[in-house]
Design an enzyme around this catalytic site. Structure first.
Site, PDB file in Angstrom:
ATOM      1  N   ARG A 140       0.878  -1.178   0.000  1.00 18.17           N
ATOM      2  CA  ARG A 140       0.000   0.000   0.000  1.00 18.17           C
ATOM      3  C   ARG A 140       0.907   1.217   0.000  1.00 18.17           C
ATOM      4  O   ARG A 140       1.727   1.403   0.893  1.00 18.17           O
ATOM      5  CB  ARG A 140      -0.912   0.005   1.230  1.00 18.17           C
ATOM      6  CG  ARG A 140      -1.675   1.292   1.392  1.00 18.17           C
ATOM      7  CD  ARG A 140      -2.750   1.233   2.453  1.00 18.17           C
ATOM      8  NE  ARG A 140      -3.917   0.537   1.966  1.00 18.17           N
ATOM      9  CZ  ARG A 140      -5.144   0.648   2.524  1.00 18.17           C
ATOM     10  NH1 ARG A 140      -5.331   1.427   3.565  1.00 18.17           N
ATOM     11  NH2 ARG A 140      -6.173  -0.004   2.015  1.00 18.17           N
ATOM     12  N   HIS A 160      -7.654   1.056  -6.127  1.00 13.09           N
ATOM     13  CA  HIS A 160      -7.824   0.236  -4.915  1.00 13.09           C
ATOM     14  C   HIS A 160      -8.549  -1.051  -5.340  1.00 13.09           C
ATOM     15  O   HIS A 160      -9.699  -1.288  -4.990  1.00 13.09           O
ATOM     16  CB  HIS A 160      -8.619   1.020  -3.873  1.00 13.09           C
ATOM     17  CG  HIS A 160      -8.621   0.389  -2.516  1.00 13.09           C
ATOM     18  ND1 HIS A 160      -7.857  -0.720  -2.181  1.00 13.09           N
ATOM     19  CD2 HIS A 160      -9.300   0.720  -1.377  1.00 13.09           C
ATOM     20  CE1 HIS A 160      -8.067  -1.031  -0.928  1.00 13.09           C
ATOM     21  NE2 HIS A 160      -8.934  -0.192  -0.408  1.00 13.09           N
ATOM     22  N   GLN A 199     -10.461  -3.604  -2.879  1.00 10.89           N
ATOM     23  CA  GLN A 199     -11.768  -3.180  -2.371  1.00 10.89           C
ATOM     24  C   GLN A 199     -12.880  -3.507  -3.359  1.00 10.89           C
ATOM     25  O   GLN A 199     -13.984  -3.885  -2.980  1.00 10.89           O
ATOM     26  CB  GLN A 199     -11.744  -1.671  -2.086  1.00 10.89           C
ATOM     27  CG  GLN A 199     -13.044  -1.137  -1.538  1.00 10.89           C
ATOM     28  CD  GLN A 199     -13.382  -1.670  -0.149  1.00 10.89           C
ATOM     29  OE1 GLN A 199     -12.536  -1.674   0.731  1.00 10.89           O
ATOM     30  NE2 GLN A 199     -14.609  -2.131   0.051  1.00 10.89           N
ATOM     31  N   ASP A 249     -16.932   7.922  -1.408  1.00 13.18           N
ATOM     32  CA  ASP A 249     -15.722   7.703  -0.609  1.00 13.18           C
ATOM     33  C   ASP A 249     -15.363   9.046   0.016  1.00 13.18           C
ATOM     34  O   ASP A 249     -15.975  10.080  -0.310  1.00 13.18           O
ATOM     35  CB  ASP A 249     -14.597   7.187  -1.540  1.00 13.18           C
ATOM     36  CG  ASP A 249     -13.325   6.792  -0.795  1.00 13.18           C
ATOM     37  OD1 ASP A 249     -13.366   6.625   0.444  1.00 13.18           O
ATOM     38  OD2 ASP A 249     -12.269   6.670  -1.459  1.00 13.18           O
ATOM     39  N   CYS A 259     -16.434   2.244   0.942  1.00 16.13           N
ATOM     40  CA  CYS A 259     -15.315   1.338   1.252  1.00 16.13           C
ATOM     41  C   CYS A 259     -14.873   1.464   2.706  1.00 16.13           C
ATOM     42  O   CYS A 259     -14.277   0.550   3.248  1.00 16.13           O
ATOM     43  CB  CYS A 259     -14.156   1.591   0.300  1.00 16.13           C
ATOM     44  SG  CYS A 259     -13.412   3.228   0.463  1.00 16.13           S
ATOM     45  N   ARG A 284     -14.525  -8.160   2.773  1.00 15.12           N
ATOM     46  CA  ARG A 284     -13.094  -7.990   2.477  1.00 15.12           C
ATOM     47  C   ARG A 284     -12.319  -9.254   2.855  1.00 15.12           C
ATOM     48  O   ARG A 284     -11.366  -9.626   2.170  1.00 15.12           O
ATOM     49  CB  ARG A 284     -12.516  -6.773   3.224  1.00 15.12           C
ATOM     50  CG  ARG A 284     -12.936  -5.412   2.713  1.00 15.12           C
ATOM     51  CD  ARG A 284     -12.434  -5.116   1.313  1.00 15.12           C
ATOM     52  NE  ARG A 284     -11.007  -5.274   1.162  1.00 15.12           N
ATOM     53  CZ  ARG A 284     -10.104  -4.311   1.338  1.00 15.12           C
ATOM     54  NH1 ARG A 284     -10.493  -3.097   1.632  1.00 15.12           N
ATOM     55  NH2 ARG A 284      -8.810  -4.538   1.159  1.00 15.12           N
TER      56      ARG A 284
END
Ligand code: CP
Ligand code: NVA
Length: 307
Positions: free
Chosen positions: A108, A135, A138, A224, A264, A292
């Site tokens: 990340r 991402h 996700q 988001d 998310c 997830r």
């Protein structure tokens, strides 16, 4: 080197094709059902995932670490300030060293270029755990969640993205091409999604001037944070610019009656969402977050078993 250098990587969603995406969703659901019966198989005993986090995480870290443990393997967490990357060791040197010891590497980071560089020098699969542009992990959980609720043929659906044209939005564009759903996006001027991604993968995308037009008759509404990690210095300015882009019950009322709301997470109540949205009847965010774990398992399974 344990593997020959023809790995599959997961730098973004475009590293998988439509069938593989659907297979990963199926596998996620299979793992979820097995977990409910406490029957996750020990298929990856002695497999190691190294996770390098240059940014904060709750869900990504815990889901992958838990996934590796439940599948019989092990995950090692490295923060950037605890490893030698922070003292100038090259990404490519790091990749060569880690891939001699581990079976998978996740990173990340702020830079998609770093993800690509890591992949170039790694002899094991690389996972993008979030970067400035994408991402993809996700999106696996988001598409699983939508498929569980709305059915597996996502091509019948209209999904509305409201807010910042950020890493999540770019990944939604990639997903809209792979799974063939209609994606309506409304962002303030200057905060549109990545131009290249939109040009190359945006065949099912409609850019809308107003959030209300994007949400109109949508099956799914998602947003988001207005300020992503790394952009904190723009926070106050963004709060003013994004003011009209809050997802609230008034905006949700323009979507279909049975529309669902995804985020998310982490969310900022009172900014991109009103206080009551996460716990409203539209919200599936807790299911989405729990998924997830299963999509992480399915991705690990895909990368460790595909040819
Ligand atoms: N959604 C998500 O990636 O959460 P984390 O930042 O907590 O990993
Ligand atoms: N766009 C957000 C996503 C967090 C999971 C960020 O990059 O901070």
């Amino acid at each position: 080197m344990k593997r020959i250098m023809n790995n599959r990587h997961f730098r973004s969603l475009i590293d998988i094709n439509s069938k593989e995406f659907l297979d990963i969703i199926d596998k996620s659901i299979e793992f979820k059902n097995l977990d409910a019966k406490n029957e996750i198989p020990n298929i990856f005993s002695k497999k190691i995932l190294v996770m390098i986090f240059k940014k904060n995480s709750t869900r990504t870290r815990v889901s992958f670490e838990t996934a590796m443990s439940k599948l019989g393997g092990h995950a090692i967490f490295l923060s950037d300030d605890s490893c030698q990357l922070n003292r100038g060791e090259d990404i490519s040197d790091t990749a060569k060293v880690l891939s001699g010891m581990a079976d998978l590497i996740m990173m990340r980071t702020n830079s998609h270029e770093e993800i690509k560089e890591l992949a170039k020098s790694s002899s094991v699969p690389i996972i993008n755990g979030l970067c400035n542009l994408f991402h993809p992990c996700q999106l696996l959980a988001d598409m699983q969640t939508i498929a569980e609720i709305k059915g597996k043929d996502l091509s019948k659906l209209t999904i509305a993205w409201v807010g910042d044209g950020n890493n999540m939005c770019n990944s939604y564009i990639n997903a809209s091409k792979l799974l063939n759903f209609k994606l309506k996006i409304s962002t303030p001027h200057g905060y549109e999604p990545d131009e290249y991604t939109l040009d190359k993968f945006g065949k099912n995308v409609e850019m809308c001037e107003l959030p209300g037009s994007a949400v109109d008759d949508a099956d799914v509404v998602t947003t988001d944070v207005w300020t992503s990690m790394g952009d904190e210095h723009e926070n106050e300015e963004r709060k003013k610019i994004f003011k009209g882009y809050q997802v609230n019950m008034n905006l949700m009322s323009k979507a279909k009656n049975d529309s669902i709301f995804l985020h998310c997470l982490p969310a900022h109540r009172g900014e991109e969402i009103d206080h009551d949205i996460l716990d409203s009847s539209h919200s599936v965010v807790w299911k989405q977050a729990h998924n997830r774990l299963y999509s992480s398992m399915a991705l690990i399974n895909f990368l460790l078993t595909c040819e």
